[in-house]
Design a protein around this motif. Sequence first.
Motif, PDB file in Angstrom:
ATOM      1  N   CYS A  53      46.236  48.126 -16.072  1.00  0.00           N
ATOM      2  CA  CYS A  53      47.131  47.707 -17.163  1.00  0.00           C
ATOM      3  C   CYS A  53      47.547  46.253 -16.980  1.00  0.00           C
ATOM      4  O   CYS A  53      47.576  45.742 -15.849  1.00  0.00           O
ATOM      5  CB  CYS A  53      48.381  48.584 -17.195  1.00  0.00           C
ATOM      6  N   PRO A  54      47.897  45.584 -18.057  1.00  0.00           N
ATOM      7  CA  PRO A  54      48.418  44.220 -17.945  1.00  0.00           C
ATOM      8  C   PRO A  54      49.677  44.197 -17.083  1.00  0.00           C
ATOM      9  O   PRO A  54      50.428  45.177 -17.031  1.00  0.00           O
ATOM     10  CB  PRO A  54      48.735  43.838 -19.393  1.00  0.00           C
ATOM     11  N   SER A  57      56.066  42.535 -17.667  1.00  0.00           N
ATOM     12  CA  SER A  57      56.957  41.385 -17.690  1.00  0.00           C
ATOM     13  C   SER A  57      58.160  41.638 -16.787  1.00  0.00           C
ATOM     14  O   SER A  57      58.607  42.774 -16.621  1.00  0.00           O
ATOM     15  CB  SER A  57      57.420  41.107 -19.128  1.00  0.00           C
ATOM     16  N   ASP A  65      58.550  42.557 -28.686  1.00  0.00           N
ATOM     17  CA  ASP A  65      57.419  42.245 -27.830  1.00  0.00           C
ATOM     18  C   ASP A  65      56.131  42.710 -28.493  1.00  0.00           C
ATOM     19  O   ASP A  65      55.828  43.909 -28.546  1.00  0.00           O
ATOM     20  CB  ASP A  65      57.600  42.929 -26.472  1.00  0.00           C
ATOM     21  N   ALA A  66      55.341  41.772 -29.003  1.00  0.00           N
ATOM     22  CA  ALA A  66      54.116  42.103 -29.737  1.00  0.00           C
ATOM     23  C   ALA A  66      53.012  42.625 -28.835  1.00  0.00           C
ATOM     24  O   ALA A  66      52.015  43.163 -29.322  1.00  0.00           O
ATOM     25  CB  ALA A  66      53.620  40.873 -30.501  1.00  0.00           C
ATOM     26  N   SER A  67      53.156  42.483 -27.521  1.00  0.00           N
ATOM     27  CA  SER A  67      52.123  42.965 -26.605  1.00  0.00           C
ATOM     28  C   SER A  67      52.215  44.465 -26.369  1.00  0.00           C
ATOM     29  O   SER A  67      51.325  45.060 -25.758  1.00  0.00           O
ATOM     30  CB  SER A  67      52.226  42.233 -25.265  1.00  0.00           C
ATOM     31  N   LEU A  68      53.270  45.090 -26.867  1.00  0.00           N
ATOM     32  CA  LEU A  68      53.490  46.510 -26.660  1.00  0.00           C
ATOM     33  C   LEU A  68      52.920  47.337 -27.806  1.00  0.00           C
ATOM     34  O   LEU A  68      52.697  46.841 -28.915  1.00  0.00           O
ATOM     35  CB  LEU A  68      54.985  46.808 -26.517  1.00  0.00           C
ATOM     36  N   HIS A  99      53.856  50.198 -21.511  1.00  0.00           N
ATOM     37  CA  HIS A  99      53.612  49.290 -22.621  1.00  0.00           C
ATOM     38  C   HIS A  99      53.762  49.979 -23.975  1.00  0.00           C
ATOM     39  O   HIS A  99      53.190  49.538 -24.965  1.00  0.00           O
ATOM     40  CB  HIS A  99      52.217  48.667 -22.495  1.00  0.00           C
ATOM     41  N   GLU A 192      44.799  50.284 -31.540  1.00  0.00           N
ATOM     42  CA  GLU A 192      43.785  49.234 -31.635  1.00  0.00           C
ATOM     43  C   GLU A 192      42.952  49.290 -32.915  1.00  0.00           C
ATOM     44  O   GLU A 192      42.140  48.399 -33.164  1.00  0.00           O
ATOM     45  CB  GLU A 192      42.863  49.320 -30.409  1.00  0.00           C
TER      46      GLU A 192
END
Length: 368
Positions: A53-54, A57, A65-68, A99, A192
Amino acid sequence: MIFPPRSGDGLIPAAGIFLILLLLGPCAAIRSFPDAVLAGFSEAPEYRNGVDCPAASADPATSCDASLVHVAMTLDSEYLRGSIAAVHSVLRHASCPDHVFFHFIAAEFDSATPRDLTRIVRCIFPSLSFKVYIFREDTVINLISSSIRVALENPLNYARNYLGELLDPCVKRVIYLDSDLVLVDDVAKLWEIELTENRVIGAPEYCHANFTKYFTDGFWADPVLSGVFGSRKPCYFNTGVMVMDLERWREGHYRNKIENWMELQRRKRIYELGSLPPFLLVFGGDVEPIDHRWNQHGLGGDNVSGSCRELHPGPVSLLHWSGKGKPWVRLDERRPCPLDHLWEPYDLYTWRGKKQRLGFVGYSSFLF
C-alpha cells in the motif's frame, strides 16, 4: 465533525459500568427505542494496510484527501446492524483499509441521534476514518410520495439525491453503498472504474429487466413524459451501489433534476417504487456499465413477501439484500435463507436473537 484514526479511548473507572461492559461485551450501547431494546456490538478486528500500500500520511486522514477511497452510506437506528456489517466487509477485504474514508449520512431526528451513532461507530471501529453529516429530513419530506412498501418512504432513503450538497465540496468522487449489503472483494477495484463520456454515475445495468414496469401506464401513455429518454436506451439499474462523480453532479444540477420528477410525481402519479424511479428517469441510458459482480442484488426477495432468492450466474464481489427480507432479521427469527449465512460472518452484533427490555441509558455512560 471529522473523526480521524486514533489509538484508543481512556479507561472507564466506574466499577458498575465495568461490570455492565463485562456482561455485554467491549462495545455496548443502549438505543432509545420506544420499547427500549438493548443493542450490543463487539469491536471489529484491526485491519491495517499491507506492505504494497502507499505510505500513510503522517497527518490524520481528512474528507478532502483525494488519494483515499471515499465511501458514502446512510446511518440510522433501524439499519445500524446492516451498516456496521457493510463497513466491516469493506475493511476486511480492502487491500489498503487505512486508505478508505467513510462519509456517513445520519437523519436529524432519528431515535438514536447522530452523536450517539457516531460514538457507536467509533467504539466498534476505533481506527476508522470517517465523517458524519446530518441530513435534514425537511429537505425532502414534502417531495416524498407513498410507495408500495412503507420502509421505502423513509426520508433517509433519499439522502443519495443530496450527496453533492451534503458532502464537503472537496469530495469529488464517491462510492455510494446501501446498508443491506456486504463486499467480498477489494473496494479499490470498484473505485478505480472510470466514468467515460462525461457520465455522472456508474452502476451495474440489467437490460433484460422489464423497464416499463417501473412506471405507470399513464406515464407511458403520455408522449411528452415517455419521450424523456429520447434516443437513449434506458436499462434498469439498482441505486444501492453507485460510483458517482460529484463534480459533474454539482455542475449538472442533478439534485434539481431529480426533485423536478418527484414534484411531478406528487401531482400526477407516474411510478410506485420509492426513490429509484427518479434516478431511472434522469440517468437511464446514460450510466457507466459496471460488471454485475458488483451488485448481486435482490437477495431480500421482492418488496412484498421478501422470499428467498438465488445468486445471479457469474462471479460475485458484492452481495446485496435489496427487497423486503433482511438477513439479520431472518437469522434472528431462525428462518434464514441459505444466502443469509454469507452475511453472517460480517455481523458484529453480539446479542443476536436476544432482546432485553431495559430503561434507556445514554451512550456516554458506556462508551466514554
